[in-house]
Design a protein around this motif. Structure first.
Motif, mmCIF file in Angstrom:
data_model
loop_
_atom_site.group_PDB
_atom_site.id
_atom_site.type_symbol
_atom_site.label_atom_id
_atom_site.label_comp_id
_atom_site.label_asym_id
_atom_site.label_seq_id
_atom_site.Cartn_x
_atom_site.Cartn_y
_atom_site.Cartn_z
ATOM 1 N N VAL A 3 32.423 12.165 -27.259
ATOM 2 C CA VAL A 3 31.975 13.435 -26.691
ATOM 3 C C VAL A 3 32.491 13.470 -25.258
ATOM 4 O O VAL A 3 32.228 12.552 -24.480
ATOM 5 C CB VAL A 3 30.432 13.574 -26.717
ATOM 6 C CG1 VAL A 3 30.011 14.916 -26.148
ATOM 7 C CG2 VAL A 3 29.887 13.376 -28.130
ATOM 8 N N LEU B 151 24.957 19.390 -23.032
ATOM 9 C CA LEU B 151 25.257 18.057 -23.558
ATOM 10 C C LEU B 151 24.144 17.070 -23.214
ATOM 11 O O LEU B 151 23.754 16.254 -24.060
ATOM 12 C CB LEU B 151 26.603 17.563 -23.031
ATOM 13 C CG LEU B 151 27.827 18.308 -23.549
ATOM 14 C CD1 LEU B 151 29.092 17.836 -22.836
ATOM 15 C CD2 LEU B 151 27.964 18.154 -25.060
ATOM 16 N N PHE C 245 27.947 10.895 -23.069
ATOM 17 C CA PHE C 245 29.192 11.655 -23.130
ATOM 18 C C PHE C 245 30.027 11.332 -21.908
ATOM 19 O O PHE C 245 29.517 10.994 -20.849
ATOM 20 C CB PHE C 245 28.939 13.168 -23.247
ATOM 21 C CG PHE C 245 28.225 13.806 -22.080
ATOM 22 C CD1 PHE C 245 28.950 14.357 -21.037
ATOM 23 C CD2 PHE C 245 26.845 13.854 -22.043
ATOM 24 C CE1 PHE C 245 28.302 14.962 -19.970
ATOM 25 C CE2 PHE C 245 26.179 14.462 -20.977
ATOM 26 C CZ PHE C 245 26.912 15.011 -19.931
ATOM 27 N N VAL D 158 35.019 21.250 -23.937
ATOM 28 C CA VAL D 158 34.241 20.200 -24.590
ATOM 29 C C VAL D 158 34.968 19.757 -25.857
ATOM 30 O O VAL D 158 35.368 20.589 -26.678
ATOM 31 C CB VAL D 158 32.815 20.688 -24.935
ATOM 32 C CG1 VAL D 158 32.047 19.615 -25.711
ATOM 33 C CG2 VAL D 158 32.067 21.075 -23.668
ATOM 34 N N THR E 95 29.576 26.196 -26.488
ATOM 35 C CA THR E 95 28.695 25.032 -26.434
ATOM 36 C C THR E 95 27.236 25.470 -26.395
ATOM 37 O O THR E 95 26.391 24.916 -27.125
ATOM 38 C CB THR E 95 29.035 24.153 -25.214
ATOM 39 O OG1 THR E 95 30.412 23.775 -25.287
ATOM 40 C CG2 THR E 95 28.177 22.897 -25.181
ATOM 41 N N VAL F 208 27.250 16.030 -32.008
ATOM 42 C CA VAL F 208 27.543 14.979 -31.039
ATOM 43 C C VAL F 208 26.973 13.642 -31.486
ATOM 44 O O VAL F 208 27.587 12.597 -31.279
ATOM 45 C CB VAL F 208 27.090 15.352 -29.601
ATOM 46 C CG1 VAL F 208 27.862 16.563 -29.106
ATOM 47 C CG2 VAL F 208 25.608 15.571 -29.499
#
Length: 114
Positions: free
Chosen positions: A16, A39, A46, A73, A86, A99
């Motif tokens: 990620v 995220l 990530f 991303v 996202t 993810v």
């Protein structure tokens, strides 16, 4: 190694990854901030690349997957999009499993899965 090769290496080694303006702790634009927060909400590790700190990546990233804006991303080596996409994936409940699966796959491939 040229900029596109370095970008490719970042994408391939991080399950990620966000290319963003600034860092997740200190974003330099609202779009990067909101994307990093999405995220973070998934509670998985990530990677990130601060495009402002690397002019070659800043200049060449839009050519890498023909995506003109930041942030970008990548999940499991694939571009999923920028801020709007996202956030939409997060709201629909699709970002978290995406993810998590990428991180788990990377762990299994590196022999560190428990």
């Amino acid at each position: 190694m040229d900029a596109l090769e370095r970008i490719d290496q970042f994408v391939k080694t991080n399950p990620v990854l966000i290319f963003m303006k600034g860092t997740p702790q200190f974003p330099s634009c609202g779009f990067s901030s909101r994307t990093a927060e999405a995220l973070k909400a998934c509670n998985v590790p990530f990677g990130y690349v601060n495009v402002l700190a690397d002019p070659e990546i800043f200049e060449n990233l839009p050519r890498y997957r023909d995506w003109p804006t930041f942030p970008q991303v990548y999940v499991d080596g694939e571009l999923i999009g920028g801020c709007d996409i996202t956030l939409e994936l997060l709201e629909r409940g699709e970002l978290q499993p995406m993810v998590e699966q990428a991180v788990q796959k990377k762990a299994e491939n590196s022999g560190t899965a428990s």
